[in-house]
Design a protein around this motif. Structure first.
Motif, PDB file in Angstrom:
ATOM      1  N   LEU A 293      44.733  47.756  36.224  1.00 39.98           N
ATOM      2  CA  LEU A 293      45.067  46.332  36.178  1.00 39.98           C
ATOM      3  C   LEU A 293      46.285  46.032  37.045  1.00 39.98           C
ATOM      4  N   ARG A 294      47.296  46.933  36.969  1.00 39.74           N
ATOM      5  CA  ARG A 294      48.504  46.723  37.783  1.00 39.74           C
ATOM      6  C   ARG A 294      48.144  46.759  39.266  1.00 39.74           C
ATOM      7  N   LEU A 295      47.279  47.719  39.597  1.00 38.03           N
ATOM      8  CA  LEU A 295      46.859  47.876  40.977  1.00 38.03           C
ATOM      9  C   LEU A 295      46.139  46.625  41.477  1.00 38.03           C
ATOM     10  N   GLU A 296      45.243  46.104  40.652  1.00 35.95           N
ATOM     11  CA  GLU A 296      44.498  44.917  41.053  1.00 35.95           C
ATOM     12  C   GLU A 296      45.409  43.707  41.167  1.00 35.95           C
ATOM     13  N   ALA A 297      46.422  43.652  40.290  1.00 38.25           N
ATOM     14  CA  ALA A 297      47.355  42.528  40.339  1.00 38.25           C
ATOM     15  C   ALA A 297      48.080  42.532  41.680  1.00 38.25           C
ATOM     16  N   VAL A 298      48.510  43.708  42.128  1.00 39.29           N
ATOM     17  CA  VAL A 298      49.219  43.795  43.413  1.00 39.29           C
ATOM     18  C   VAL A 298      48.283  43.409  44.550  1.00 39.29           C
ATOM     19  N   LEU A 299      47.044  43.868  44.463  1.00 40.90           N
ATOM     20  CA  LEU A 299      46.062  43.553  45.497  1.00 40.90           C
ATOM     21  C   LEU A 299      45.869  42.045  45.604  1.00 40.90           C
ATOM     22  N   ILE A 300      45.718  41.389  44.457  1.00 42.15           N
ATOM     23  CA  ILE A 300      45.503  39.939  44.462  1.00 42.15           C
ATOM     24  C   ILE A 300      46.754  39.217  44.981  1.00 42.15           C
TER      25      ILE A 300
END
Lengths: 378, 370
Positions: A293-300
């Motif tokens: 989730l953290r990774l996806e948040a940074v991506l977004i």
């Protein structure tokens, strides 16, 4: 040690008795645990005391079968009282249990102490029976336990469907025309049998654990009733034999508590390591999900920033991402992970940009999360 | 009465009161079995404290025991919060394991000292007066009396101080949390009281009597009243009465005092189950019976009213016809008619039934009520 188990008559007898007890209480305990009647066993085992004393007073015999019969009658009366009080008054189930447990046991103490004062009687055999002395088990006791236990298991097999329905959905059972009240009566009687055959081995206080432990451990490994009951029986048998062998290793430790401790170890291992439900796997799963989730948040976030520029691969400072996504933890680890997956790349010191694959992935994610609204970051 | 007898009764009364006060909250919070768990699980605490201090007469034993009680509570909560097992199973797992550890420790390292595991359960109140408490060399009473009085005062002080908070967090946890009352803190506060009380009492009366006194008197009071303040008072009163009566029964039978007090508490509870004014079984049964008859009488009155003055009246308004129209057995029908006649709702002439003025009023009232 293992050789000792097979060669020493006493150890063999005790191990066999404890194993039988484990099988029976594990299998029946599964139903108690699923019906949220785990502590009924505690009440039944304490309530056995007056029954044992009265059986002795009436017959003058300390034969296990006689005492067991008395214990069963008193235990059955106590569980009937608990269920009746919880159903017909506003007093709750747990309160009724506590009252039955303490009052029956208290009454048993009265009888026991009154009996002690009689010149012709001794209570020694009675309290051993109650507080558990596995080392006193002889072949005949084990035979009695085996016969009663197998009879109880046979009834479980014969009434499998009925027990299952009345455990999981009694209302449905009633609607289907099953005599749910009668089925519950039979099941409770079987709890009483399991407890009565165990008292002599592990004693009043620990008997409830014999019902609960193997069942609670087995529950973690499977979602099917048949699996749970068989596994609980196996766990019970393993704990019983392990406790008996451990006790025989020469430090003169009492068998009952060692059985319960073996069972405790099995239970803790199951709680931690059982697949799907085990706590270790669960926290691992939580940790992985959090990382994802953290990774996806940074991506977004990167995508949000990029969509404000002409070129999607416009580089952005990590400090900005830190502020947007995770000011406390920072985003270094997520960014490194993104780079490893080819979704982002480092342009310069602390400068990051999306790759083409990263843009595509971010677009999918935004689409998934925010649906057709589509103006995220606009 | 000999002074020892007075002292025993006094100890029994104080123990009853000290147990009843936190017991009320235990049963209201559906944690009655925690008393059983805590009172058994204190054994390893005593043993460990004994290993550390090497004496059976040290306040550290009590502190160790109370700590073990709290460990039980924490472990149960912890296990329950994983959602792997239900709360009752969590309780039933934790205390036997702790108790086993205690028994094994005794057997392994302290086989020669007097720490009898059976005695943990049964206790012996008769010996309590012989263990005296000396303060500056002056005998100020039996040790358990002094200790239990102190525990009783602590219990009363805690409940008095946090009465409002306990009340709200017992009946509405959500509201208590919203109001900032820290239900968890109160929960552990209450559990500490349970532990301390169980530890102080088990030495004198045994853990089974602790369980009996914590649960049975509050449960009886719960059947008698709906008010928390009354429930607290009544629990103490019932506990004290059970203690005194139990003592004399034991005296007369020459049997275990703890056992007799527990049995008496059980008898008192059973009596309230039967006779409690509003929630007792007898009261519920008579109320249900009365409702059944009054409902049937209403049905009868409505039926008669329906056909009154209509051409079919001569056929419909007869006792025999009720079996057909209302589906009653003829026996039940004749009993309903008898009741209705006794109550003055109906008169019967030649087998035909006529409503009285009161019967007509009953029927119209029943219809407009719907």
């Amino acid at each position: 040690m293992i050789e000792q188990l097979f060669s020493d008559y006493t150890v063999r007898t005790i191990a066999l008795g404890s194993g039988i007890l484990g099988i029976v209480s594990g299998a029946l305990g599964s139903f108690a645990v699923l019906r949220q009647q785990s502590l009924l066993g505690d009440a039944i085992s304490h309530a056995a005391l007056p029954g044992i004393v009265i059986a002795y007073l009436l017959t003058g015999s300390k034969a296990p079968l006689v005492l067991m019969l008395g214990a069963a009658v008193a235990g059955g009366a106590a569980s009937a009282a608990v269920i009746a009080i919880a159903r017909s008054t506003r007093v709750k189930f747990d309160t009724a249990l506590g009252i039955a447990l303490s009052v029956f046991f208290g009454f048993g103490l009265v009888l026991l102490t009154a009996l002690q004062k009689r010149p012709d009687a001794t209570q020694a055999g009675l309290s051993n029976f109650l507080f558990g002395q596995a080392s006193a088990l002889v072949e005949k006791d084990v035979l009695t336990m085996g016969v009663l236990g197998m009879a109880a298991l046979l009834i479980v097999l014969l009434a499998w469907k009925e027990f299952k329905i009345s455990t999981f959905d009694p209302e449905f059972g009633r609607a289907m025309g099953f005599p749910v009240g009668g089925i519950e009566f039979v099941l409770t009687s079987l709890f009483v049998v399991a407890i009565v055959i165990g008292l002599q081995t592990v004693g009043v206080v620990l008997m409830s654990a014999m019902l609960i432990g193997p069942a609670a451990a087995a529950r973690q490994w499977t979602n099917r009733l048949a699996g749970m009951v068989s596994l609980a029986a196996i766990f019970g048998a393993v704990s019983g034999v392990a406790g008996a062998v451990w006790s025989a290793t020469g430090q003169s430790l009492p068998t009952g508590p060692l059985i319960v401790l073996s069972m405790g170890v099995l239970t803790v291992v199951s709680f931690l390591l059982a697949p799907a439900r085990g706590l270790v796997w669960r926290s691992l799963r939580d940790w992985r999900n959090g990382r994802q989730l953290r990774l996806e948040a940074v991506l977004i976030d990167l995508y949000t920033l990029a969509s404000q520029h002409e070129r999607v691969d416009h580089p952005h400072a990590q400090a900005v991402l830190d502020l947007m996504a995770n000011p406390i933890r920072g985003t270094s680890r997520s960014l490194t992970a993104l780079a490893e997956r080819g979704l982002a790349r480092q342009i310069g010191p602390n400068l990051w940009a999306l790759t083409a694959a990263g843009v595509a992935r971010a677009q999918t994610l935004v689409q998934e999360r925010f649906g057709g609204i589509g103006n995220h970051g606009a | 009465m000999a002074p020892e007898q007075i002292e025993i009764q006094l100890i029994a009364c104080i123990v009853s009161a000290a147990c009843a006060v936190p017991g009320v909250f235990l049963i209201l919070r559906r944690m009655a079995m925690m008393s059983d768990a805590v009172s058994h699980a204190i054994l390893p605490g005593i043993v460990v404290a004994f290993f550390l201090t090497k004496t059976l007469h040290s306040p550290w034993l009590l502190i160790g025991a109370a700590a073990a009680g709290l460990v039980t509570v924490v472990l149960v909560e912890l296990l329950f919060s994983t959602r792997l097992v239900k709360e009752d199973a969590a309780i039933g797992l934790v205390f036997p394991v702790l108790f086993s550890i205690g028994v094994v420790l005794i057997a392994r390292f302290a086989g020669d000292i007097h720490l009898d595991t059976d005695a943990v359960l049964s206790g012996e109140l008769a010996f309590a007066p012989f263990d005296r408490m000396l303060l500056f060399g002056v005998d100020i009473g039996p040790k358990s009396l002094v200790m239990m009085s102190a525990i009783l005062l602590v219990n009363i002080a805690f409940i008095a101080l946090f009465y409002k908070e306990l009340k709200i967090s017992t009946f509405d946890v959500g509201l208590a949390a919203t109001l900032g009352f820290f239900p968890a803190v109160l929960h552990y506060g209450l559990m500490s009281l349970i532990s301390i009380t169980a530890v102080g009492a088990f030495d004198a009366v045994g853990s089974i009597l602790v369980v009996a006194l914590m649960i049975a008197p509050p449960a009886a009071a719960y059947l008698i009243t709906d008010r928390l303040s009354w429930m607290l008072l009544l629990s103490v009163l019932i506990g004290v009465v059970s203690a005194v009566c139990g003592y004399w029964v034991a005296h007369w039978m020459d049997a275990s005092i703890s056992g007799c007090i527990a049995s008496t508490a059980g008898v008192v509870f059973f009596a309230t189950v039967l006779f409690a004014k509003h929630n007792g079984l007898i009261s519920v049964w008579t109320r249900n019976r009365r409702l059944r008859w009054s409902y049937a009488e209403k049905m009868l009155a409505i039926h008669l009213r329906q056909h009154e003055g209509q051409p079919e009246e001569g056929r419909e308004n007869r006792e025999q016809h009720l079996t057909e129209h209302l589906g009653w057995s003829s026996d039940f029908a004749s009993r309903v008619v008898r009741h209705a006649r006794d109550d003055g709702f109906v008169t019967a002439v030649d087998g035909r039934l006529f409503l009285s003025e009161a019967g007509r009023a009953l029927a119209s009232e029943a219809i407009t009520d719907e």
